[in-house]
Enzyme design. Structure first.
Site, PDB file in Angstrom:
ATOM      1  CE  LYS A 181      46.919  33.254  46.316  1.00 18.56           C
ATOM      2  NZ  LYS A 181      47.436  31.916  46.712  1.00 18.56           N
ATOM      3  CG  PHE A 182      45.767  33.448  39.214  1.00 16.80           C
ATOM      4  CD1 PHE A 182      47.132  33.491  38.972  1.00 16.80           C
ATOM      5  CD2 PHE A 182      45.277  32.499  40.118  1.00 16.80           C
ATOM      6  CE1 PHE A 182      47.993  32.604  39.587  1.00 16.80           C
ATOM      7  CE2 PHE A 182      46.134  31.607  40.746  1.00 16.80           C
ATOM      8  CZ  PHE A 182      47.500  31.665  40.479  1.00 16.80           C
ATOM      9  NE  ARG A 183      45.959  41.892  36.411  1.00 17.88           N
ATOM     10  CZ  ARG A 183      46.123  43.027  37.084  1.00 17.88           C
ATOM     11  NH1 ARG A 183      45.072  43.578  37.680  1.00 17.88           N
ATOM     12  NH2 ARG A 183      47.287  43.605  37.174  1.00 17.88           N
ATOM     13  CG  LEU A 184      40.551  34.402  38.133  1.00 18.93           C
ATOM     14  CD1 LEU A 184      40.656  32.897  38.330  1.00 18.93           C
ATOM     15  CD2 LEU A 184      39.833  34.718  36.824  1.00 18.93           C
ATOM     16  CG  HIS A 185      39.696  41.112  40.791  1.00 18.24           C
ATOM     17  ND1 HIS A 185      40.861  40.762  41.436  1.00 18.24           N
ATOM     18  CD2 HIS A 185      40.073  41.854  39.709  1.00 18.24           C
ATOM     19  CE1 HIS A 185      41.905  41.271  40.791  1.00 18.24           C
ATOM     20  NE2 HIS A 185      41.444  41.929  39.728  1.00 18.24           N
TER      21      HIS A 185
END
Length: 206
Positions: A181-185
Site C-alpha cells: 500500500k501507498f507504494r511502500l513496496h
C-alpha cells in the site's frame, strides 16, 4: 553475509534466491492464466542500444536461468556479442516482480538436444523454417518453408538446427519486489560478485 530477514508479507527466510524464486514461480503457476514462465529479456547491441522482448523461461537451477532461441536472431546475436543479459518477471495477479541480470553462457549440446526433442513437431519444424528477426517478404514464404521442411523430415527424427540452442543467464543479482500500500513496496536484492560466491542480501528502499 548480511542478516536481513524476509519476514514481511509473503517473503520467507531464505539465505539464497533460487529457493525463493521456485516458491514464487510455483505461486504464479497456480495464479496466472497464461504463461507464468513468460519473462522480459533485455539485451544490448554492439552500439550499446538496449532491446527487450518477451521469451519463455524453460529451466532454472542454481546454475542460472535458461531459455532457447535461434542464435541467428537479433537477441541471439546480441547475447553472443555481449555475453550479458537481464530478465524481468512480472506476475500481475500476485503483484510480484523479479529482476535479475548477469553473464550468459551457452547450454550444453545435450541440454539443447533434450529440450528440442521435447518440443511439439510443429515447433521443431518452425525452428528450421523461420529465419528469425530477418525481413519476411510475405506470409506465403514462411508457409512454403514450413511445408518444405515438413516434407524433408516426414520420416524419422527432426534434428536440432545447428543455429538453435539455449542460453543460461548466470545471475550477479536477483531482486524480489512485492507491491504494498501507498507504494511502500518490499524490495529484497540478493547480490554476489561472481558465480560460485555466496549471496549477500539487502533490503532496498521502494
Amino acid at each position: 553475509m548480511s542478516d536481513i530477514g524476509l519476514t514481511s508479507g509473503d517473503f520467507t527466510e531464505e539465505s539464497e534466491p533460487f529457493a525463493l524464486f521456485a516458491t514464487w514461480l510455483k505461486d504464479a503457476e497456480a495464479s496466472e492464466i497464461n504463461d507464468p514462465n513468460a519473462v522480459a529479456l533485455a539485451t544490448v547491441d554492439a552500439d550499446g542500444l538496449p532491446n527487450v522482448r518477451m521469451v519463455l523461461l524453460k529451466g532454472f537451477d542454481v546454475r542460472g536461468f535458461v531459455f532457447y532461441t535461434n542464435f541467428e536472431s537479433q537477441k541471439g546475436q546480441e547475447i553472443l556479442g555481449q555475453k550479458k543479459a537481464a530478465m524481468c518477471f512480472h506476475w500481475k495477479s500476485l503483484r510480484r516482480q523479479i529482476r535479475l541480470r548477469g553473464e550468459v553462457e551457452v547450454v550444453s549440446d545435450e541440454e539443447a538436444d533434450e529440450y528440442y526433442q521435447s518440443r511439439p513437431l510443429g515447433s521443431r519444424i518452425g525452428a528450421w523454417a523461420s529465419k528469425q528477426s530477418r525481413p519476411l517478404e510475405g506470409r506465403f514464404a514462411l508457409e512454403k518453408a514450413v511445408a518444405e521442411y515438413t516434407a524433408k523430415y516426414a520420416l524419422g527424427n527432426v534434428p536440432r538446427p545447428p543455429h538453435w540452442s539455449g542460453f543460461r543467464i548466470i545471475p550477479r543479482s536477483i531482486e524480489f519486489w512485492h507491491d504494498r500500500k501507498f507504494r511502500l513496496h518490499d524490495r529484497i536484492e540478493f547480490r554476489r560478485d561472481a558465480d560460485g560466491d555466496g549471496w549477500s542480501k539487502v533490503r532496498m528502499y521502494p
